[in-house]
Design an enzyme around this catalytic site. Structure first.
Site, PDB file in Angstrom:
ATOM      1  N   ARG A 128       0.867  -1.187   0.000  1.00 22.95           N
ATOM      2  CA  ARG A 128       0.000   0.000   0.000  1.00 22.95           C
ATOM      3  C   ARG A 128       0.904   1.238   0.000  1.00 22.95           C
ATOM      4  O   ARG A 128       1.903   1.277   0.720  1.00 22.95           O
ATOM      5  CB  ARG A 128      -0.906   0.032   1.239  1.00 22.95           C
ATOM      6  CG  ARG A 128      -2.113  -0.894   1.168  1.00 22.95           C
ATOM      7  CD  ARG A 128      -3.141  -0.476   0.111  1.00 22.95           C
ATOM      8  NE  ARG A 128      -4.274  -1.375   0.051  1.00 22.95           N
ATOM      9  CZ  ARG A 128      -4.405  -2.413  -0.771  1.00 22.95           C
ATOM     10  NH1 ARG A 128      -3.439  -2.703  -1.636  1.00 22.95           N
ATOM     11  NH2 ARG A 128      -5.485  -3.162  -0.764  1.00 22.95           N
ATOM     12  N   HIS A 162      -0.498  -0.279  -9.795  1.00 23.40           N
ATOM     13  CA  HIS A 162      -1.270  -1.216  -8.965  1.00 23.40           C
ATOM     14  C   HIS A 162      -1.784  -2.405  -9.800  1.00 23.40           C
ATOM     15  O   HIS A 162      -2.992  -2.642  -9.872  1.00 23.40           O
ATOM     16  CB  HIS A 162      -2.447  -0.487  -8.281  1.00 23.40           C
ATOM     17  CG  HIS A 162      -2.829  -1.130  -6.976  1.00 23.40           C
ATOM     18  ND1 HIS A 162      -3.168  -0.407  -5.856  1.00 23.40           N
ATOM     19  CD2 HIS A 162      -2.920  -2.443  -6.615  1.00 23.40           C
ATOM     20  CE1 HIS A 162      -3.465  -1.246  -4.880  1.00 23.40           C
ATOM     21  NE2 HIS A 162      -3.313  -2.483  -5.314  1.00 23.40           N
ATOM     22  N   GLU A 194      -2.422   7.516  -5.064  1.00 28.72           N
ATOM     23  CA  GLU A 194      -2.728   6.849  -6.338  1.00 28.72           C
ATOM     24  C   GLU A 194      -4.182   6.978  -6.785  1.00 28.72           C
ATOM     25  O   GLU A 194      -4.497   6.810  -7.957  1.00 28.72           O
ATOM     26  CB  GLU A 194      -2.357   5.358  -6.270  1.00 28.72           C
ATOM     27  CG  GLU A 194      -3.270   4.530  -5.377  1.00 28.72           C
ATOM     28  CD  GLU A 194      -2.888   3.053  -5.361  1.00 28.72           C
ATOM     29  OE1 GLU A 194      -1.706   2.742  -5.190  1.00 28.72           O
ATOM     30  OE2 GLU A 194      -3.800   2.210  -5.486  1.00 28.72           O
TER      31      GLU A 194
END
Ligand code: NAD
Length: 335
Positions: free
Chosen positions: A237, A298, A266
């Site tokens: 994360r 991601h 993000e």
């Protein structure tokens, strides 16, 4: 059941529709795919739906959950493992059913972690472009042999263990730090405390969840404890890392290289095509300017197998909710 699928991409629809068409437990649910991210401004779109299905950057804080509940939503289906964006207490107060997909493919994320390490170390991304332009020079492409290097795994859970297994195959010395050491890790490496891991590792890879206690786990203080020239990898994360501190460490050349699949800010960038836009995030743009920084958007989870598993488990969770049967994937407690 009528389900509003937020942050829906074409690939989400492909895999969810495939399972729904088969009729999970003989039920045919009605899925509506919404491009919008769930937030306090978009929660109104859930009006008239029984459930929402959400992803990593959808907001599930107290005001959003209160809106969902007001609009008649009774179930929240996370199509991801992490739930740091969820206010667990608010969900419990509102008696919302919340379930996640705890482990769709730890190997998928582990393999992407290795892809990042290998790409950044051997500069295959740069070599690809060079060769296509007829440039066969090797300067700037020098890497190191991974065999024999020390790799520190922060968080030896499912993904951390899968990463450790692959690295052992490469002939690396694996160190692991986890407040709850995983059974079986001793067969792959040595469990050490965080300071030892940071000091000894040529590569530090983060695989712990984002909690209040792990936010900015990597900051100026912990970066200074790392080996000079080491590589930092984060596929977990974004907020585990203080990006400003990392940029400072890259500028002084203390941090040798950085590979990230996640980024603290993000949510306004990832999973969208922003190639025609002016990106306002100067911190992100600064990161991209370093030759020794590799960023992916991601995609660690993004394999056919993982997407199938996400769809299957999401429908399983929904079925548990419909039947009122026990569900092992119900979210309570910390991520
Ligand atoms: P997991 O729950 O199996 O393992 C997490 C481990 O971290 C646990 O063993 C836990 O004890 C440990 N931990 C908790 N606090 C810690 C701390 N302060 N320091 C070190 N370790 C700590 O979870 P997992 O399935 O291995 O997933 C790990 C993380 O990967 C998730 O939280 C999620 O954020 C991230 N993830 C990323 C992607 C992606 O696409 N990039 C996909 C799935 C998951």
């Amino acid at each position: 059941m009528k389900i509003a699928v937020f942050s829906a991409q074409p690939y989400d629809q492909l895999f969810l529709d495939e399972v729904n068409r088969r009729g999970y437990a003989s039920c045919d649910h009605e899925l509506s795919y919404l491009k919008a991210q769930l937030s306090v401004d978009t929660a109104v779109l859930a009006q008239g739906f029984d459930a929402v299905c959400v992803f990593v950057n959808d907001q599930l804080d107290a005001p959003v959950l209160a809106s969902l509940s007001r609009y008649g939503v009774r179930a929240v289906l996370l199509r991801c493992a992490g739930f740091n964006q969820l206010d667990v207490k608010a969900a419990a107060r509102l008696k919302l059913f919340v379930a996640r997909v705890p482990a769709y493919s730890p190997e998928a994320v582990a393999e992407h972690t290795i892809a990042l390490i290998m790409t950044l170390n051997r500069h295959t991304h740069r070599a690809y472009n060079r060769v296509r332009e007829g440039n066969f020079a090797l300067d700037g492409l020098l890497g190191f042999t991974l065999h024999g290097k020390t790799v520190g795994i922060v968080g030896t859970g499912r993904i951390g263990m899968a990463t450790a297994r692959i690295l052992k195959g490469f002939g690396c010395r694996v160190l692991g730090y986890d407040p709850v050491p995983a059974a079986g890790f001793e067969a792959l490496g040595e469990a050490v405390d965080l300071d030892v891991l940071l000091a000894d590792s040529d590569i530090v890879s983060l695989h712990c969840p984002l909690l209040d206690t792990t936010r900015h786990l990597i900051d100026a203080r912990t970066l200074a404890k790392m080996k000079r020239g080491a590589m930092l990898v984060n596929t977990s994360r974004g907020a585990l890392v203080d990006t400003a501190a990392v940029i400072a460490a890259l500028k002084t050349r203390y941090l040798g290289a950085l590979a990230i699949d996640v980024y603290e800010q993000e949510s306004s960038l990832f999973f969208q095509d922003r190639s025609g836009d002016i990106i306002d995030d100067d911190v992100f743009q600064r990161l991209l300017s370093f030759p020794n920084v590799l960023v992916t958007g991601h995609q660690g989870f993004f394999t056919v197998e993982a997407m199938r598993e996400i769809a299957e488990v999401t429908f399983h969770n929904l079925q548990c909710f419909v039947d009122g049967s026990p569900c092992a994937n119900v979210v309570h407690g910390e991520p």
